[in-house]
Design a protein around this motif. Structure first.
Motif, PDB file in Angstrom:
ATOM      1  N   ASN A   1      43.032  15.655  74.398  1.00 45.78           N
ATOM      2  CA  ASN A   1      41.751  15.951  75.033  1.00 45.78           C
ATOM      3  C   ASN A   1      40.644  16.230  74.024  1.00 45.78           C
ATOM      4  O   ASN A   1      39.582  16.750  74.396  1.00 45.78           O
ATOM      5  CB  ASN A   1      41.880  17.141  75.989  1.00 45.78           C
ATOM      6  CG  ASN A   1      42.564  16.750  77.281  1.00 45.78           C
ATOM      7  OD1 ASN A   1      42.452  15.609  77.733  1.00 45.78           O
ATOM      8  ND2 ASN A   1      43.301  17.671  77.867  1.00 45.78           N
ATOM      9  N   ALA A   2      40.883  15.882  72.766  1.00 46.29           N
ATOM     10  CA  ALA A   2      39.873  16.089  71.724  1.00 46.29           C
ATOM     11  C   ALA A   2      39.645  14.800  70.950  1.00 46.29           C
ATOM     12  O   ALA A   2      40.569  14.020  70.726  1.00 46.29           O
ATOM     13  CB  ALA A   2      40.311  17.196  70.770  1.00 46.29           C
ATOM     14  N   ILE A   3      38.401  14.580  70.550  1.00 49.02           N
ATOM     15  CA  ILE A   3      38.057  13.479  69.665  1.00 49.02           C
ATOM     16  C   ILE A   3      37.243  14.043  68.499  1.00 49.02           C
ATOM     17  O   ILE A   3      36.636  15.110  68.617  1.00 49.02           O
ATOM     18  CB  ILE A   3      37.247  12.373  70.368  1.00 49.02           C
ATOM     19  CG1 ILE A   3      35.925  12.940  70.919  1.00 49.02           C
ATOM     20  CG2 ILE A   3      38.071  11.725  71.464  1.00 49.02           C
ATOM     21  CD1 ILE A   3      34.961  11.874  71.414  1.00 49.02           C
ATOM     22  N   ALA A   4      37.251  13.333  67.391  1.00 38.64           N
ATOM     23  CA  ALA A   4      36.493  13.753  66.217  1.00 38.64           C
ATOM     24  C   ALA A   4      35.308  12.817  66.015  1.00 38.64           C
ATOM     25  O   ALA A   4      35.431  11.593  66.174  1.00 38.64           O
ATOM     26  CB  ALA A   4      37.381  13.736  64.977  1.00 38.64           C
ATOM     27  N   ILE A   5      34.154  13.394  65.677  1.00 39.78           N
ATOM     28  CA  ILE A   5      32.959  12.599  65.411  1.00 39.78           C
ATOM     29  C   ILE A   5      32.284  13.158  64.168  1.00 39.78           C
ATOM     30  O   ILE A   5      31.942  14.348  64.119  1.00 39.78           O
ATOM     31  CB  ILE A   5      31.975  12.647  66.590  1.00 39.78           C
ATOM     32  CG1 ILE A   5      32.630  12.157  67.883  1.00 39.78           C
ATOM     33  CG2 ILE A   5      30.721  11.834  66.270  1.00 39.78           C
ATOM     34  CD1 ILE A   5      31.769  12.340  69.126  1.00 39.78           C
ATOM     35  N   ARG A   6      32.101  12.306  63.176  1.00 45.84           N
ATOM     36  CA  ARG A   6      31.335  12.725  62.006  1.00 45.84           C
ATOM     37  C   ARG A   6      29.854  12.643  62.336  1.00 45.84           C
ATOM     38  O   ARG A   6      29.385  11.645  62.883  1.00 45.84           O
ATOM     39  CB  ARG A   6      31.648  11.852  60.794  1.00 45.84           C
ATOM     40  CG  ARG A   6      30.965  12.352  59.518  1.00 45.84           C
ATOM     41  CD  ARG A   6      31.073  11.383  58.373  1.00 45.84           C
ATOM     42  NE  ARG A   6      30.410  11.910  57.172  1.00 45.84           N
ATOM     43  CZ  ARG A   6      29.084  11.876  56.977  1.00 45.84           C
ATOM     44  NH1 ARG A   6      28.286  11.337  57.896  1.00 45.84           N
ATOM     45  NH2 ARG A   6      28.556  12.383  55.872  1.00 45.84           N
ATOM     46  N   CYS A   7      29.100  13.683  61.994  1.00 41.22           N
ATOM     47  CA  CYS A   7      27.698  13.724  62.377  1.00 41.22           C
ATOM     48  C   CYS A   7      26.912  14.625  61.443  1.00 41.22           C
ATOM     49  O   CYS A   7      27.327  15.754  61.158  1.00 41.22           O
ATOM     50  CB  CYS A   7      27.581  14.235  63.823  1.00 41.22           C
ATOM     51  SG  CYS A   7      25.901  14.521  64.400  1.00 41.22           S
ATOM     52  N   ASP A   8      25.775  14.133  60.978  1.00 42.45           N
ATOM     53  CA  ASP A   8      24.796  14.955  60.278  1.00 42.45           C
ATOM     54  C   ASP A   8      23.794  15.407  61.330  1.00 42.45           C
ATOM     55  O   ASP A   8      22.964  14.610  61.794  1.00 42.45           O
ATOM     56  CB  ASP A   8      24.114  14.135  59.187  1.00 42.45           C
ATOM     57  CG  ASP A   8      23.070  14.931  58.405  1.00 42.45           C
ATOM     58  OD1 ASP A   8      22.632  15.997  58.885  1.00 42.45           O
ATOM     59  OD2 ASP A   8      22.668  14.483  57.316  1.00 42.45           O
ATOM     60  N   VAL A   9      23.857  16.668  61.735  1.00 42.52           N
ATOM     61  CA  VAL A   9      23.055  17.141  62.864  1.00 42.52           C
ATOM     62  C   VAL A   9      21.567  17.165  62.564  1.00 42.52           C
ATOM     63  O   VAL A   9      20.753  17.334  63.473  1.00 42.52           O
ATOM     64  CB  VAL A   9      23.515  18.536  63.328  1.00 42.52           C
ATOM     65  CG1 VAL A   9      24.934  18.496  63.884  1.00 42.52           C
ATOM     66  CG2 VAL A   9      23.382  19.565  62.210  1.00 42.52           C
ATOM     67  N   SER A  10      21.186  16.978  61.306  1.00 45.68           N
ATOM     68  CA  SER A  10      19.767  16.943  60.965  1.00 45.68           C
ATOM     69  C   SER A  10      19.158  15.566  61.189  1.00 45.68           C
ATOM     70  O   SER A  10      17.948  15.390  61.032  1.00 45.68           O
ATOM     71  CB  SER A  10      19.558  17.364  59.509  1.00 45.68           C
ATOM     72  OG  SER A  10      20.031  16.376  58.616  1.00 45.68           O
ATOM     73  N   LYS A  11      19.983  14.577  61.568  1.00 44.89           N
ATOM     74  CA  LYS A  11      19.514  13.204  61.764  1.00 44.89           C
ATOM     75  C   LYS A  11      19.606  12.818  63.238  1.00 44.89           C
ATOM     76  O   LYS A  11      20.677  12.879  63.841  1.00 44.89           O
ATOM     77  CB  LYS A  11      20.339  12.241  60.915  1.00 44.89           C
ATOM     78  CG  LYS A  11      20.171  12.466  59.420  1.00 44.89           C
ATOM     79  CD  LYS A  11      20.991  11.481  58.611  1.00 44.89           C
ATOM     80  CE  LYS A  11      20.783  11.694  57.104  1.00 44.89           C
ATOM     81  NZ  LYS A  11      21.624  10.771  56.291  1.00 44.89           N
ATOM     82  N   ALA A  12      18.488  12.403  63.794  1.00 48.18           N
ATOM     83  CA  ALA A  12      18.425  12.084  65.220  1.00 48.18           C
ATOM     84  C   ALA A  12      19.426  11.010  65.609  1.00 48.18           C
ATOM     85  O   ALA A  12      20.080  11.099  66.657  1.00 48.18           O
ATOM     86  CB  ALA A  12      17.008  11.641  65.587  1.00 48.18           C
ATOM     87  N   GLU A  13      19.566   9.977  64.766  1.00 43.19           N
ATOM     88  CA  GLU A  13      20.455   8.874  65.108  1.00 43.19           C
ATOM     89  C   GLU A  13      21.917   9.320  65.136  1.00 43.19           C
ATOM     90  O   GLU A  13      22.711   8.840  65.958  1.00 43.19           O
ATOM     91  CB  GLU A  13      20.273   7.697  64.158  1.00 43.19           C
ATOM     92  CG  GLU A  13      20.529   7.995  62.682  1.00 43.19           C
ATOM     93  CD  GLU A  13      19.323   8.500  61.914  1.00 43.19           C
ATOM     94  OE1 GLU A  13      19.325   8.363  60.662  1.00 43.19           O
ATOM     95  OE2 GLU A  13      18.382   9.033  62.538  1.00 43.19           O
ATOM     96  N   ASP A  14      22.285  10.245  64.252  1.00 46.01           N
ATOM     97  CA  ASP A  14      23.654  10.763  64.243  1.00 46.01           C
ATOM     98  C   ASP A  14      23.931  11.583  65.502  1.00 46.01           C
ATOM     99  O   ASP A  14      25.014  11.488  66.107  1.00 46.01           O
ATOM    100  CB  ASP A  14      23.891  11.637  63.008  1.00 46.01           C
ATOM    101  CG  ASP A  14      24.269  10.839  61.773  1.00 46.01           C
ATOM    102  OD1 ASP A  14      23.875   9.671  61.696  1.00 46.01           O
ATOM    103  OD2 ASP A  14      24.952  11.388  60.884  1.00 46.01           O
TER     104      ASP A  14
END
Length: 249
Positions: free
Chosen positions: A52-65
């Motif tokens: 029930n979990a997935i991993a997502i890499r994300c730079d939260v300072s970038k709108a597209e991410d």
């Protein structure tokens, strides 16, 4: 199972408070997107949490991410009910004149701009769904600041006020927005906040400012995030819940 089948997204979830929140949400029946700049760490946490979990890499300072993280969560689980903006960063505790502009901008990009991006990505989804919940992890630093962290303190003050303003503006859309204000906790940023090595003696100086006599733990923040995300809190919005052992009294 207080979050049975709710789809949640937690930023900064590869460690610290975020990991604690993700673990608690899974235990309470939620589906969780483990979102973090540390992609490998997110993968490891998601693997521990199970199907029930997935991993997502994300730079939260970038709108597209941020938009991509929201889209991937919906693609995986079909909807999005709860977002926890937990990712944060600070400069080391030091005199305010020693912080340069690049560091100042990084603090605001991660702590404040990230919530702007998440709001832009989530509000259309929640308006279509008929509601949603956003939880923003602020800090007691935005209520009762410590010296040496002026620019971080101000960013968390912005988070706290942003939370309240979002709550009142989005209430007609059945979107609840609440904040959590932890006191200094046992996380990877502890030495940054302290500005000195993490030794028992140095910890004691900070613990002495907390009436209940200890630093916060991930479980403390996770339990608050559980309640505020649950239907038990469906008439609560705009609050900044101080999880601080009495620090802000």
């Amino acid at each position: 199972m207080r979050l049975q089948d709710k789809v949640t997204l937690v930023t900064g979830a590869a460690s610290g408070f975020g990991k604690g929140i993700a673990e608690t949400y899974i235990a309470e029946g939620a589906k969780v997107a483990v979102v973090d700049l540390n992609g490998e760490g997110a993968e490891n946490v998601a693997a521990e949490l199970g199907r029930n979990a997935i991993a997502i890499r994300c730079d939260v300072s970038k709108a597209e991410d941020v938009q991509a993280a929201v889209d991937k969560t919906r693609d995986a689980f079909g909807r999005l009910d709860v977002v926890v903006n937990n990712a944060g960063w600070t400069n080391p505790n030091r005199p305010l004149m020693e912080t340069d502009e690049e560091t100042f901008r990084k603090i605001y990009d991660i702590n404040v701009l990230s919530i702007f991006h998440m709001t832009k990505s989530c509000v259309p989804v929640w308006r279509e769904q008929g509601g949603g919940v956003m939880l923003n992890v602020g800090s007691t630093a935005g209520i009762r600041p410590r010296p040496g962290l002026t620019w971080y303190n101000s960013s968390k003050g912005a988070v706290n006020l942003m939370t309240r303003s979002l709550a009142v503006e989005l209430a007609p859309d059945k979107i609840r927005v609440c904040g959590i204000a932890p006191v200094m906790g046992v996380t990877g940023l502890l030495e940054q906040f302290m500005g000195v090595p993490d030794t028992p003696e140095n910890r004691e100086k900070f613990i002495a400012t907390i009436p209940l006599g200890r630093l916060s733990q991930p479980r403390d923040i996770a339990n608050a995030a559980l309640y505020l995300a649950s239907d038990e809190a469906d008439f609560i919005t705009g609050v900044i819940l101080e999880v601080d052992g009495g620090r802000t009294i």
